[in-house]
Design a protein around this motif. Structure first.
Motif, PDB file in Angstrom:
ATOM      1  N   LYS A  35      30.525 -55.871  19.208  1.00 31.63           N
ATOM      2  CA  LYS A  35      31.255 -54.722  18.682  1.00 31.63           C
ATOM      3  C   LYS A  35      30.910 -53.504  19.521  1.00 31.63           C
ATOM      4  CE  LYS A  35      31.685 -56.187  13.851  1.00 31.63           C
ATOM      5  NZ  LYS A  35      31.417 -55.818  12.437  1.00 31.63           N
ATOM      6  N   GLU A  37      31.485 -50.390  19.072  1.00 32.77           N
ATOM      7  CA  GLU A  37      30.991 -49.231  18.325  1.00 32.77           C
ATOM      8  C   GLU A  37      29.520 -49.361  17.960  1.00 32.77           C
ATOM      9  OE1 GLU A  37      33.276 -51.925  15.427  1.00 32.77           O
ATOM     10  OE2 GLU A  37      33.481 -51.172  17.477  1.00 32.77           O
ATOM     11  N   GLN A  40      27.436 -47.158  20.250  1.00 31.18           N
ATOM     12  CA  GLN A  40      27.817 -45.748  20.384  1.00 31.18           C
ATOM     13  C   GLN A  40      27.044 -44.894  19.389  1.00 31.18           C
ATOM     14  OE1 GLN A  40      30.123 -44.998  22.849  1.00 31.18           O
ATOM     15  NE2 GLN A  40      29.991 -47.199  23.267  1.00 31.18           N
ATOM     16  N   GLN A  42      26.206 -42.025  16.718  1.00 31.17           N
ATOM     17  CA  GLN A  42      27.038 -41.422  15.681  1.00 31.17           C
ATOM     18  C   GLN A  42      26.762 -39.943  15.480  1.00 31.17           C
ATOM     19  OE1 GLN A  42      25.934 -44.012  12.413  1.00 31.17           O
ATOM     20  NE2 GLN A  42      27.738 -45.306  12.719  1.00 31.17           N
ATOM     21  N   ARG A 293      23.883 -53.318  13.667  1.00 33.04           N
ATOM     22  CA  ARG A 293      23.727 -52.396  14.796  1.00 33.04           C
ATOM     23  C   ARG A 293      22.354 -52.564  15.440  1.00 33.04           C
ATOM     24  NH1 ARG A 293      23.519 -46.075  14.737  1.00 33.04           N
ATOM     25  NH2 ARG A 293      24.985 -45.495  16.376  1.00 33.04           N
TER      26      ARG A 293
END
Length: 428
Positions: A35, A37, A40, A42, A293
């Motif tokens: 993924k 994202e 990345q 936040q 994550r």
């Protein structure tokens, strides 16, 4: 090309070049498999890779504000901090793989500004955690240091600090801290523990072996990785048995039916997985909204940085093998080796199954050896018979009592038959 081949060791420049970086951009092939994202930030950018991105600009003001607070409180001029970072700027730049030209050469000053600002920002937050006190020069309702912000914002900042693309070398923190301490450089252990207490407070206290904390970590993600993978002893491939090969594990529910018991390990290290005499010891792991994550960035670091090892990747493969459904998650929860803060056990099972996509297990890893031992145990018939008896007759007291009563009744029937026919044979 001929001139290159004539050199004594033409590959030495390449070797040095590839040994230096420790902070990487996630390649497209890895983004497409997982993924995008997940890699990345936040809330806050750290280092040059994500600096200036639109969604992260609101935090830039606060980073500069915290940096100025630190400089003013130190009593040193800002120029002294900048000069110290300039001395190590080349080493800091080498830590970033494929650093854009806009940060190098004539633009090195821009890179230095980012290192000073981001490094000071991290030092301010981590010092607050280490001391347990907010510096008195911050207002009670400060957007970063108020009680409300510590509860609501810091978790996002900590999450951004462990992204593989969002790192600041610990050398920058050590350099800034030396200026703040009147030129006395803090030891590697001090910096490592300060970072560890911030990014993984539950794991860093007393869990890191001396040989790890004495060597300055590469960056916060490296320290975070070591917190999860540290053990006081190391795995030796010499302990492998002959004929060992990679084997697939049964699910947790199937292992229980095969006579395997589950037990919580003494540490939370992903390397602390053992199998001995039918007992599979595993570290307690907590699964929540940020777990995907976290695991993806830890595994990305292992894939991109050769010396990081593969302990997290091996652990995820192991968990993917023993978790097939929510039934397996429920079993591991009941044994105290898994805490699930997701919406359901099914969601936790799907998380581990998705994390295991596209990764392979090193046949020389400790996990591979453990799986082999479990497989050998499950092939023995006696443990299965014991487990089957226990699951059938011991899990419910009434079932057990009924079984005992049936055995007694059968015994009495046999005795009655014996005593009935004995007079006949005596008479004859």
């Amino acid at each position: 090309m001929e001139r290159i081949l004539e050199r004594k060791n033409p590959w030495m420049p390449e070797m040095k070049q590839w040994m230096r970086p420790s902070i990487y951009r996630v390649p497209e092939w890895l983004n497409s498999m997982t993924k995008r994202e997940a890699y990345q930030p936040q809330v806050v950018s750290l280092g040059p890779f994500h600096h200036g991105e639109r969604n992260l600009k609101p935090m830039e003001e606060h980073k500069h504000r915290l940096m100025l607070h630190m400089v003013k409180r130190s009593g040193k001029p800002l120029a002294q901090f900048i000069a110290a970072i300039k001395k190590v700027a080349e080493r800091l730049q080498e830590a970033y793989d494929g650093l854009d030209e806009k940060w190098c050469g004539e633009n090195t000053d821009r890179f230095v500004d980012v290192m000073v600002t981001d490094g000071a920002f991290l030092l301010e937050m981590m010092t607050c955690t280490s001391t347990g006190q907010v510096p008195s020069d911050y207002a009670p309702y400060d957007p970063i240091f108020s009680d409300h912000s510590i509860l609501s914002l810091w978790a996002y900042i900590q999450s951004d600090m462990i992204l593989v693309e969002n790192q600041v070398p610990l050398l920058a923190l050590q350099t800034l801290e030396a200026v703040r301490n009147n030129g006395t450089s803090p030891g590697n252990t001090y910096i490592n523990k300060m970072v560890g207490n911030f990014v993984c407070p539950k794991l860093s206290k007393g869990n890191l072996p001396t040989e790890i904390i004495d060597v300055l970590g590469l960056h916060p993600l490296d320290v975070f990785h070591k917190c999860f993978c540290a053990l006081s002893h190391t795995w030796s491939p010499d302990l492998k048995r002959s004929g060992q090969r990679e084997t697939l594990m049964l699910s947790a529910a199937e292992l229980r039916e095969a006579g395997v018991h589950f037990k919580k390990s003494k540490t939370q290290s992903f390397r602390d997985i053992e199998f001995n005499k039918g007992v599979l010891s595993m570290p307690l792991v907590e699964i929540g909204d940020t777990s995907e994550r976290m695991f993806l960035n830890l595994m990305a670091f292992e894939r991109l940085h050769c010396s990081a090892g593969n302990d997290v990747t091996a652990y995820i493969i192991f968990m993917d093998n023993i978790i097939d459904s929510e039934r397996d998650v429920a079993l591991l929860k009941s044994k105290g080796v898994l805490k699930n803060f997701l919406s359901s056990d099914k969601a936790a099972a799907e998380l581990f199954n998705s994390l295991g996509n596209g990764i392979t297990l090193d046949p020389n890893s400790k996990i591979c050896h453990v799986q082999w031992k479990v497989d050998m145990h499950c092939k023995k018939p006696w443990p299965k018979l014991q487990a089957s008896f226990k699951h059938t007759y011991m899990r419910n007291p009434w079932v057990f009592i009924s079984g005992v009563a049936a055995v007694i009744l059968l015994s009495l029937t046999i005795l009655q038959t014996i005593y009935t026919i004995m007079p006949f044979y005596k008479k004859n």
